[in-house]
Design a protein around this motif. Structure first.
Motif, PDB file in Angstrom:
ATOM      1  N   UNK A  87      69.073  18.953 -79.236  1.00  0.00           N
ATOM      2  CA  UNK A  87      68.220  19.159 -79.850  1.00  0.00           C
ATOM      3  C   UNK A  87      66.685  18.898 -78.433  1.00  0.00           C
ATOM      4  N   UNK A  88      67.352  18.977 -77.865  1.00  0.00           N
ATOM      5  CA  UNK A  88      65.669  19.013 -76.488  1.00  0.00           C
ATOM      6  C   UNK A  88      65.285  20.463 -76.543  1.00  0.00           C
ATOM      7  N   UNK A  89      66.048  21.186 -76.665  1.00  0.00           N
ATOM      8  CA  UNK A  89      66.209  22.932 -76.810  1.00  0.00           C
ATOM      9  C   UNK A  89      64.634  23.044 -77.669  1.00  0.00           C
ATOM     10  N   UNK A  90      65.217  22.845 -79.432  1.00  0.00           N
ATOM     11  CA  UNK A  90      64.847  22.780 -80.471  1.00  0.00           C
ATOM     12  C   UNK A  90      63.195  21.470 -80.027  1.00  0.00           C
ATOM     13  N   UNK A  91      63.427  20.479 -79.500  1.00  0.00           N
ATOM     14  CA  UNK A  91      62.093  20.455 -79.444  1.00  0.00           C
ATOM     15  C   UNK A  91      61.640  20.669 -78.321  1.00  0.00           C
ATOM     16  N   UNK A  92      61.806  21.206 -77.483  1.00  0.00           N
ATOM     17  CA  UNK A  92      61.066  22.098 -76.379  1.00  0.00           C
ATOM     18  C   UNK A  92      60.577  23.190 -76.763  1.00  0.00           C
ATOM     19  N   UNK A  93      61.167  23.959 -77.957  1.00  0.00           N
ATOM     20  CA  UNK A  93      60.823  25.547 -78.157  1.00  0.00           C
ATOM     21  C   UNK A  93      59.431  24.817 -79.877  1.00  0.00           C
ATOM     22  N   UNK A  94      59.928  23.483 -80.218  1.00  0.00           N
ATOM     23  CA  UNK A  94      58.432  22.825 -81.419  1.00  0.00           C
ATOM     24  C   UNK A  94      57.590  22.717 -80.520  1.00  0.00           C
ATOM     25  N   UNK A  95      57.311  22.154 -79.142  1.00  0.00           N
ATOM     26  CA  UNK A  95      55.853  21.792 -78.105  1.00  0.00           C
ATOM     27  C   UNK A  95      55.524  22.964 -77.919  1.00  0.00           C
ATOM     28  N   UNK A  96      56.779  23.632 -77.629  1.00  0.00           N
ATOM     29  CA  UNK A  96      55.554  25.024 -76.713  1.00  0.00           C
ATOM     30  C   UNK A  96      55.509  26.052 -77.834  1.00  0.00           C
ATOM     31  N   UNK A  97      55.386  25.999 -79.101  1.00  0.00           N
ATOM     32  CA  UNK A  97      55.406  26.629 -80.089  1.00  0.00           C
ATOM     33  C   UNK A  97      53.491  26.285 -80.144  1.00  0.00           C
ATOM     34  N   UNK A  98      53.964  24.760 -80.383  1.00  0.00           N
ATOM     35  CA  UNK A  98      51.942  23.977 -80.422  1.00  0.00           C
ATOM     36  C   UNK A  98      51.183  24.249 -79.390  1.00  0.00           C
ATOM     37  N   UNK A  99      51.642  24.074 -78.873  1.00  0.00           N
ATOM     38  CA  UNK A  99      50.624  24.499 -77.194  1.00  0.00           C
ATOM     39  C   UNK A  99      51.891  24.866 -75.811  1.00  0.00           C
ATOM     40  N   UNK A 100      50.705  26.399 -75.924  1.00  0.00           N
ATOM     41  CA  UNK A 100      51.703  27.101 -75.271  1.00  0.00           C
ATOM     42  C   UNK A 100      51.495  26.717 -73.439  1.00  0.00           C
ATOM     43  N   UNK A 101      50.525  26.215 -72.600  1.00  0.00           N
ATOM     44  CA  UNK A 101      50.488  25.562 -71.890  1.00  0.00           C
ATOM     45  C   UNK A 101      51.685  24.281 -71.318  1.00  0.00           C
ATOM     46  N   UNK A 102      50.934  23.743 -72.162  1.00  0.00           N
ATOM     47  CA  UNK A 102      52.067  22.187 -71.959  1.00  0.00           C
ATOM     48  C   UNK A 102      53.699  22.066 -71.041  1.00  0.00           C
ATOM     49  N   UNK A 103      53.833  21.104 -70.758  1.00  0.00           N
ATOM     50  CA  UNK A 103      55.243  20.742 -70.234  1.00  0.00           C
ATOM     51  C   UNK A 103      55.610  19.426 -70.833  1.00  0.00           C
TER      52      UNK A 103
END
Length: 121
Positions: A87-103
């Motif tokens: 679940x954390x990997x999926x959430x991180x992938x979705x967030x990275x797709x939305x904003x590439x420079x975010x952490x």
């Protein structure tokens, strides 16, 4: 909070002491009402009883290799929860797709509690 912020706020102890207590009770009430029907998914789960001894031996050997003159006492052995990791990997992938420079840091994952009423259909 820096030293000067602490120093400036040190004189206002009475005002600061009243504010967090009121805010904490309101936030706690909101959390309890929002979490009805949800349970927190632990990031680590205990090792199965059958695999406990090999896990202790391996972790003790690794620790002893790094610190030869220290005593090692194993209190508990946990393994990463695969559901939490997925679940954390999926959430991180979705967030990275939305904003590439975010952490992104996943602090809590909640799972909906299955009830008999929901499954009775």
């Amino acid at each position: 909070m820096g030293f000067f912020d602490w120093l400036r706020g040190h004189g206002n102890k009475d005002a600061q002491a009243k504010e967090p207590a009121a805010a904490g009770t309101e936030a706690g009430a909101v959390l309890r009402s929002d979490n009805d029907g949800w349970e927190e998914l632990p990031p680590y789960i205990p090792v199965d009883a059958n695999d406990h001894l090999p896990a202790i031996i391996i972790s003790s050997a690794i620790a002893a290799g790094a610190f030869e003159h220290c005593a090692v006492k194993v209190r508990r052995v946990n393994v990463a929860n695969p559901e939490h990791r997925l679940v954390s990997c999926i959430a991180a992938a979705i967030a990275a797709g939305a904003q590439e420079q975010s952490k992104l840091v996943v602090k809590h994952i909640y799972k909906q509690i299955d009830t008999e009423d929901a499954n009775a259909a």
